[in-house]
Motif scaffolding. Structure first.
Motif, PDB file in Angstrom:
ATOM      1  N   LYS A 101     -16.014  21.500   3.777  1.00 27.73           N
ATOM      2  CA  LYS A 101     -15.610  22.906   3.761  1.00 27.73           C
ATOM      3  C   LYS A 101     -16.263  23.674   4.909  1.00 27.73           C
ATOM      4  O   LYS A 101     -15.592  24.423   5.633  1.00 27.73           O
ATOM      5  N   GLU A 102     -17.562  23.484   5.093  1.00 28.42           N
ATOM      6  CA  GLU A 102     -18.281  24.225   6.125  1.00 28.42           C
ATOM      7  C   GLU A 102     -17.825  23.819   7.521  1.00 28.42           C
ATOM      8  O   GLU A 102     -17.670  24.673   8.408  1.00 28.42           O
ATOM      9  N   PHE A 103     -17.599  22.514   7.719  1.00 30.15           N
ATOM     10  CA  PHE A 103     -17.172  22.103   9.052  1.00 30.15           C
ATOM     11  C   PHE A 103     -15.741  22.557   9.335  1.00 30.15           C
ATOM     12  O   PHE A 103     -15.408  22.914  10.464  1.00 30.15           O
ATOM     13  N   PHE A 104     -14.899  22.581   8.304  1.00 33.94           N
ATOM     14  CA  PHE A 104     -13.542  23.093   8.523  1.00 33.94           C
ATOM     15  C   PHE A 104     -13.571  24.580   8.848  1.00 33.94           C
ATOM     16  O   PHE A 104     -12.781  25.056   9.660  1.00 33.94           O
ATOM     17  N   GLU A 105     -14.469  25.319   8.227  1.00 37.71           N
ATOM     18  CA  GLU A 105     -14.615  26.736   8.571  1.00 37.71           C
ATOM     19  C   GLU A 105     -15.025  26.883  10.041  1.00 37.71           C
ATOM     20  O   GLU A 105     -14.544  27.777  10.749  1.00 37.71           O
ATOM     21  N   PHE A 106     -15.912  26.000  10.499  1.00 37.81           N
ATOM     22  CA  PHE A 106     -16.310  26.005  11.908  1.00 37.81           C
ATOM     23  C   PHE A 106     -15.121  25.663  12.795  1.00 37.81           C
ATOM     24  O   PHE A 106     -14.887  26.306  13.834  1.00 37.81           O
ATOM     25  N   ARG A 107     -14.338  24.665  12.384  1.00 39.60           N
ATOM     26  CA  ARG A 107     -13.139  24.293  13.149  1.00 39.60           C
ATOM     27  C   ARG A 107     -12.166  25.462  13.246  1.00 39.60           C
ATOM     28  O   ARG A 107     -11.574  25.700  14.305  1.00 39.60           O
ATOM     29  N   GLN A 108     -11.995  26.174  12.149  1.00 42.38           N
ATOM     30  CA  GLN A 108     -11.093  27.323  12.181  1.00 42.38           C
ATOM     31  C   GLN A 108     -11.569  28.357  13.200  1.00 42.38           C
ATOM     32  O   GLN A 108     -10.755  28.915  13.956  1.00 42.38           O
ATOM     33  N   ALA A 109     -12.866  28.616  13.215  1.00 42.98           N
ATOM     34  CA  ALA A 109     -13.409  29.607  14.146  1.00 42.98           C
ATOM     35  C   ALA A 109     -13.134  29.206  15.590  1.00 42.98           C
ATOM     36  O   ALA A 109     -12.831  30.059  16.441  1.00 42.98           O
ATOM     37  N   ILE A 110     -13.206  27.911  15.883  1.00 41.49           N
ATOM     38  CA  ILE A 110     -12.980  27.426  17.248  1.00 41.49           C
ATOM     39  C   ILE A 110     -11.503  27.151  17.502  1.00 41.49           C
ATOM     40  O   ILE A 110     -10.900  27.674  18.444  1.00 41.49           O
ATOM     41  N   GLU A 111     -10.891  26.318  16.649  1.00 39.31           N
ATOM     42  CA  GLU A 111      -9.533  25.842  16.936  1.00 39.31           C
ATOM     43  C   GLU A 111      -8.453  26.910  16.762  1.00 39.31           C
ATOM     44  O   GLU A 111      -7.473  26.925  17.500  1.00 39.31           O
ATOM     45  N   PHE A 112      -8.621  27.778  15.777  1.00 44.74           N
ATOM     46  CA  PHE A 112      -7.591  28.794  15.586  1.00 44.74           C
ATOM     47  C   PHE A 112      -7.572  29.764  16.764  1.00 44.74           C
ATOM     48  O   PHE A 112      -6.510  30.191  17.210  1.00 44.74           O
ATOM     49  N   LYS A 113      -8.738  30.104  17.289  1.00 46.71           N
ATOM     50  CA  LYS A 113      -8.787  30.936  18.490  1.00 46.71           C
ATOM     51  C   LYS A 113      -8.262  30.143  19.683  1.00 46.71           C
ATOM     52  O   LYS A 113      -7.560  30.694  20.549  1.00 46.71           O
ATOM     53  N   ALA A 114      -8.567  28.859  19.713  1.00 44.95           N
ATOM     54  CA  ALA A 114      -8.066  28.009  20.803  1.00 44.95           C
ATOM     55  C   ALA A 114      -6.540  27.948  20.798  1.00 44.95           C
ATOM     56  O   ALA A 114      -5.904  27.947  21.859  1.00 44.95           O
ATOM     57  N   ILE A 115      -5.939  27.893  19.622  1.00 43.82           N
ATOM     58  CA  ILE A 115      -4.479  27.879  19.524  1.00 43.82           C
ATOM     59  C   ILE A 115      -3.891  29.161  20.115  1.00 43.82           C
ATOM     60  O   ILE A 115      -2.899  29.123  20.852  1.00 43.82           O
ATOM     61  N   GLU A 116      -4.502  30.292  19.801  1.00 44.53           N
ATOM     62  CA  GLU A 116      -4.031  31.568  20.342  1.00 44.53           C
ATOM     63  C   GLU A 116      -4.095  31.571  21.868  1.00 44.53           C
ATOM     64  O   GLU A 116      -3.163  32.036  22.546  1.00 44.53           O
ATOM     65  N   PHE A 117      -5.198  31.056  22.417  1.00 38.94           N
ATOM     66  CA  PHE A 117      -5.347  31.017  23.873  1.00 38.94           C
ATOM     67  C   PHE A 117      -4.439  29.963  24.501  1.00 38.94           C
ATOM     68  O   PHE A 117      -3.938  30.148  25.615  1.00 38.94           O
ATOM     69  N   PHE A 118      -4.249  28.839  23.791  1.00 37.32           N
ATOM     70  CA  PHE A 118      -3.424  27.757  24.331  1.00 37.32           C
ATOM     71  C   PHE A 118      -2.014  28.250  24.643  1.00 37.32           C
ATOM     72  O   PHE A 118      -1.477  27.971  25.716  1.00 37.32           O
ATOM     73  N   VAL A 119      -1.411  28.968  23.706  1.00 36.05           N
ATOM     74  CA  VAL A 119      -0.018  29.396  23.913  1.00 36.05           C
ATOM     75  C   VAL A 119       0.101  30.421  25.046  1.00 36.05           C
ATOM     76  O   VAL A 119       1.197  30.626  25.582  1.00 36.05           O
ATOM     77  N   ARG A 120      -1.016  31.028  25.428  1.00 34.62           N
ATOM     78  CA  ARG A 120      -0.995  32.013  26.510  1.00 34.62           C
ATOM     79  C   ARG A 120      -1.424  31.415  27.851  1.00 34.62           C
ATOM     80  O   ARG A 120      -0.960  31.878  28.912  1.00 34.62           O
ATOM     81  N   ARG A 121      -2.282  30.407  27.816  1.00 38.13           N
ATOM     82  CA  ARG A 121      -2.912  29.936  29.053  1.00 38.13           C
ATOM     83  C   ARG A 121      -2.577  28.505  29.456  1.00 38.13           C
ATOM     84  O   ARG A 121      -2.819  28.121  30.607  1.00 38.13           O
ATOM     85  N   ALA A 122      -2.076  27.712  28.531  1.00 38.70           N
ATOM     86  CA  ALA A 122      -1.869  26.288  28.823  1.00 38.70           C
ATOM     87  C   ALA A 122      -0.833  26.095  29.924  1.00 38.70           C
ATOM     88  O   ALA A 122       0.191  26.779  29.970  1.00 38.70           O
ATOM     89  N   THR A 123      -1.111  25.164  30.815  1.00 41.84           N
ATOM     90  CA  THR A 123      -0.195  24.817  31.885  1.00 41.84           C
ATOM     91  C   THR A 123       0.721  23.687  31.432  1.00 41.84           C
ATOM     92  O   THR A 123       0.515  23.090  30.376  1.00 41.84           O
ATOM     93  N   LYS A 124       1.713  23.376  32.255  1.00 46.52           N
ATOM     94  CA  LYS A 124       2.595  22.247  31.959  1.00 46.52           C
ATOM     95  C   LYS A 124       1.811  20.941  31.940  1.00 46.52           C
ATOM     96  O   LYS A 124       2.116  20.030  31.174  1.00 46.52           O
TER      97      LYS A 124
END
Length: 236
Positions: A101-124
């Motif tokens: 549970k705790e590590f998934f909460e950590f993943r959410q803090a990192i990966e969910f923000k990463a998903i938001e940035f990915f759709v805006r910044r990721a290259t081909k």
């Protein structure tokens, strides 16, 4: 259902209808079932009947339930083999429920923000890296190579974070890469899902990312990891 009217209790009828949805794969292993209130509306019965049906499904190992979280499909009886025992009854993990549970909460803090940035910044090129890793997971699934699959799974999620172009997000996860890898290793080892199914799930996640659907990607990742927590680590 006419045959059963007057012969089965309402909870048995609900049980059979949910079971039909599962065996026909309308609801697949890992899917979260609708809430009790929605099930009541779907089947036109009381909450008491729905709860009794869910308890029976849980007792049969077909669904798993966690208080305050909900119920998930855990097994499709139509896909069972006569001599196969569910993996989670034979294996244990060194990861406790609280640690997961705790590590998934950590993943959410990192990966969910990463998903938001990915759709805006990721290259081909970033998208191509993910697609290549999905292809490799599919190949590993065909040969049932769990070691290779876990490696590509880990690299897939790290590639999403790296594509944010935010060194702090990437380094935060990099500091816990050994724990992250072990976390994924245990999921792959314990799950009853074939590797080919896990590969298809990553293809779906990849599609949400490249189609710039961050909410869908986050919802998918959240539901998937919550299922693993409930099914394999809850109570450990």
């Amino acid at each position: 259902m006419d045959y059963y009217k007057g012969r089965l209790s309402l909870s048995d009828e609900v049980y059979n209808q949910i079971l039909e949805q599962i065996t026909s794969e309308e609801w697949k292993v890992g899917d979260k079932l609708p809430s009790e209130s929605k099930l009541c509306s779907m089947f036109g019965v009381s909450r008491t009947s729905v709860r009794a049906a869910l308890q029976n499904l849980q007792g049969s190992g077909i669904v798993v339930t966690m208080q305050g979280v909900g119920s998930f499909v855990h097994r499709n009886p139509a896909q069972d083999t006569m001599d196969e025992e569910p993996k989670d009854t034979m294996k244990s993990s060194d990861i406790t429920s609280e640690e997961f549970k705790e590590f998934f909460e950590f993943r959410q803090a990192i990966e969910f923000k990463a998903i938001e940035f990915f759709v805006r910044r990721a290259t081909k090129e970033d998208e191509a890296i993910l697609k290549d890793l999905v292809d490799k997971m599919q190949e590993a699934g065909k040969t049932n190579d769990a070691v290779a699959f876990t490696k590509y799974d880990f690299e897939f999620h790290m590639a999403v974070i790296q594509a944010t172009k935010n060194v702090f997000l990437y380094n935060a996860m990099l500091n816990y890469k050994d724990i992250f890898f072990h976390y994924m290793e245990e999921i792959t080892r314990l799950t009853d899902k074939p590797l080919s199914v896990l590969a298809e799930e990553h293809l779906e996640l990849y599609t949400y990312l490249v189609e710039k659907k961050p909410k869908w990607a986050k919802d998918y990742l959240f539901c998937d990891n919550t299922y693993y927590h409930v099914a394999y680590f809850n109570g450990r």
